[in-house]
Design a protein around this motif. Sequence first.
Motif, PDB file in Angstrom:
ATOM      1  N   THR A 148      38.343  33.966  21.767  1.00 53.52           N
ATOM      2  CA  THR A 148      39.555  33.815  22.584  1.00 53.52           C
ATOM      3  C   THR A 148      40.212  32.474  22.265  1.00 53.52           C
ATOM      4  O   THR A 148      39.540  31.500  21.944  1.00 53.52           O
ATOM      5  N   GLU A 149      41.522  32.453  22.380  1.00 51.49           N
ATOM      6  CA  GLU A 149      42.246  31.183  22.356  1.00 51.49           C
ATOM      7  C   GLU A 149      42.887  30.998  23.718  1.00 51.49           C
ATOM      8  O   GLU A 149      43.410  31.964  24.298  1.00 51.49           O
ATOM      9  N   ARG A 150      42.888  29.775  24.203  1.00 49.84           N
ATOM     10  CA  ARG A 150      43.404  29.519  25.548  1.00 49.84           C
ATOM     11  C   ARG A 150      44.861  29.935  25.682  1.00 49.84           C
ATOM     12  O   ARG A 150      45.326  30.293  26.759  1.00 49.84           O
ATOM     13  N   ASN A 151      45.586  29.950  24.567  1.00 49.00           N
ATOM     14  CA  ASN A 151      47.004  30.319  24.592  1.00 49.00           C
ATOM     15  C   ASN A 151      47.240  31.810  24.852  1.00 49.00           C
ATOM     16  O   ASN A 151      48.389  32.247  24.927  1.00 49.00           O
ATOM     17  N   GLY A 152      46.159  32.605  24.940  1.00 50.38           N
ATOM     18  CA  GLY A 152      46.320  34.022  25.253  1.00 50.38           C
ATOM     19  C   GLY A 152      46.071  34.948  24.079  1.00 50.38           C
ATOM     20  O   GLY A 152      46.161  36.169  24.232  1.00 50.38           O
ATOM     21  N   LYS A 153      45.757  34.393  22.922  1.00 53.40           N
ATOM     22  CA  LYS A 153      45.481  35.259  21.763  1.00 53.40           C
ATOM     23  C   LYS A 153      43.991  35.555  21.664  1.00 53.40           C
ATOM     24  O   LYS A 153      43.149  34.737  22.018  1.00 53.40           O
TER      25      LYS A 153
END
Lengths: 383, 383
Positions: B70-75
């Motif tokens: 996961t990336e915190r930016n939503g990706k």
Amino acid sequence: MHLHKIKFLLSIISLALGCSIPPLTGFAKANEIIERFTSEKITFKLHRLTKNLDHPWGMAFLPDDRLLITERNGKLKIFDGSSLKEITLTDFPDIYTRGQGGLLDVTPHPNFSENNLIYFTYSHPLSSGSTTALAQAKLQGNVLSNSQILFIAKTRSDTSHHYGSRIKFDRQGFLFMTVGDRGQRHNAQRLDLHAGKILRLTENGKPAPGNPFVNHSNALPEIYSFGHRNPQGLSLNPATGDIWLSEHGPRGGDELNIIQSGKNYGWPIITYGKEYIGGSIGQGTHHPNMSQPIHQWTPSIAPAGITFYTGEAFPSWQGNLFTSALKFKLLVRQEIKNNKVVLEERLLEGEVGRIRAVTQGPDGLLYLISDESDGALYRLSPL
Amino acid sequence: MHLHKIKFLLSIISLALGCSIPPLTGFAKANEIIERFTSEKITFKLHRLTKNLDHPWGMAFLPDDRLLITERNGKLKIFDGSSLKEITLTDFPDIYTRGQGGLLDVTPHPNFSENNLIYFTYSHPLSSGSTTALAQAKLQGNVLSNSQILFIAKTRSDTSHHYGSRIKFDRQGFLFMTVGDRGQRHNAQRLDLHAGKILRLTENGKPAPGNPFVNHSNALPEIYSFGHRNPQGLSLNPATGDIWLSEHGPRGGDELNIIQSGKNYGWPIITYGKEYIGGSIGQGTHHPNMSQPIHQWTPSIAPAGITFYTGEAFPSWQGNLFTSALKFKLLVRQEIKNNKVVLEERLLEGEVGRIRAVTQGPDGLLYLISDESDGALYRLSPL
């Protein structure tokens, strides 16, 4: 419009009538106001059953005859015929209660008697703005719990209006749900967004089988019809099984539509309405690939909830469509023949405030809610 | 703390070693950096497998050996051993990506091979602020769809920090989920809120049967333990089946806890930490009705993901607990005997940035992600 409009509305204050009013019984309590009105067909009376409703938006009878009422502020209330109680919401989604947003429509599952499930729509907060969403929960006694968000409409808007959000189960058990254009009118023509669409969902909030765009890439599978502005009324026509829809036009051009799979209802390409500031919208009123409304109201009446009447209490109203209206604060009665409006009568104009919804009770009477800060529940019964 | 702390960390730049590095094969590509480190027990090397990660937060291997990140930016991204791909999110909840909020942890369903379900946590927007939520979706190929929000934590905070949100399935198939105190410390002691709690849920996001507070009025049935500050690490101890937890303390007082049903872990009544601005918090470090941590770190290391190592690649590390740490940018190795930490070694300090998570791969190697704007995925393997 080849309508023969007749307005026979007469309001006679009950106090002035004195002894001609029959004595009150049962849940006819102190709050009650009785007035007598004459329609083209019949004379009826209006009871105010309860007040203390803060902007009620949706209502639905349960099989046990209790009436659920949503308030836009996020509260759910229940009226048992004599008193209004607040439902305890033990686990309930966070609701965006600004502008036209809030807790909106409610309906029980068709098998509520067995599963105690109710469905409700509301304005769901987004990281920027909000959208229309559908949730389910279990109602046991006066406690609602086990809520689950089933569907969140994909929109692109940070406005607080045009949520649509009326819901209705059809005879196959699929749930129709309306979503407004969220103030971004051209999104109503985009099949990759739910804004300005009528959706057809399973009881789990998934796309219903047989939906028209399930095999189209870039189209959302929940969509049943598109090109809608702000549809806030849904009712099943008992004669045909069709789903009928009311929607708010811009300035004029409010519409009544019969919803058909895959059809484009034209907003904002065609409309009978005008810009609020004047000037035309789109290309006119007709387009070969777009559906025409069954009826349009210009000037606007701001139609909200609609219901086909099927009860025994008003035999002469059977099969009529009733539309609650905000702008002229009235209840519209329409006689329908072969999917055409053949007569329209305006009732109760200005008597009870902005009428947000109308529904038929298990007693065959008609119930109304007025969307005001001091809103109320009313009942129409024959005199 | 009766720890014998040994720090044997030596870092030798690979380029300086020249021909002593074995030739690269397979997914050892151009991006790779190799360094050699000596631990108390063994010598290992560090590969950077991929960069271009924007604040990665959670990761989990699928049964087909691909790694979800996961990336915190939503990706959501997936690494197949050689390349990093972005997962197409066809219907994904709206995520509040501010402060510490965003897309957070991810884990496959225990039967992912049959149902393709993954679970993820994220910061869920509220009409004011945000909260920690759990959702489920179906991953087919590189496409994620059918997402469903399963659980939304009840909190009262409009801050953008202390989400907690690590998730882990236990051996019974129940899902443990951490929720931070959301910056409102006293809420960690309130059983009517999910803030500062460890939750135990079914695979459908409902309270797991047997939870300690299901029959307590005014307590939320999802709660398993309480009095936590910001727990961001969860791992199953393979020797005991217990769930171990790491949590961030205030200034000092980071904790390692074994989670037991119904227990109060004390925050903010007892803590080994101090106020950031100086001064004590609560009543001290002990309370007769509150659990003591297995281990506490003062000064803080800011512990995030943890994992018990069970692989064959590093036989001398079997049974050790690895804790990723943000503050000193290190990986902590701890030897555990009878639920006590008997040795702690600090590895990789400052080498790869703030380490947000550590997990064991199907190859028995250890994988790390660095929570930086130019974050990366690293692998430790024996030299």
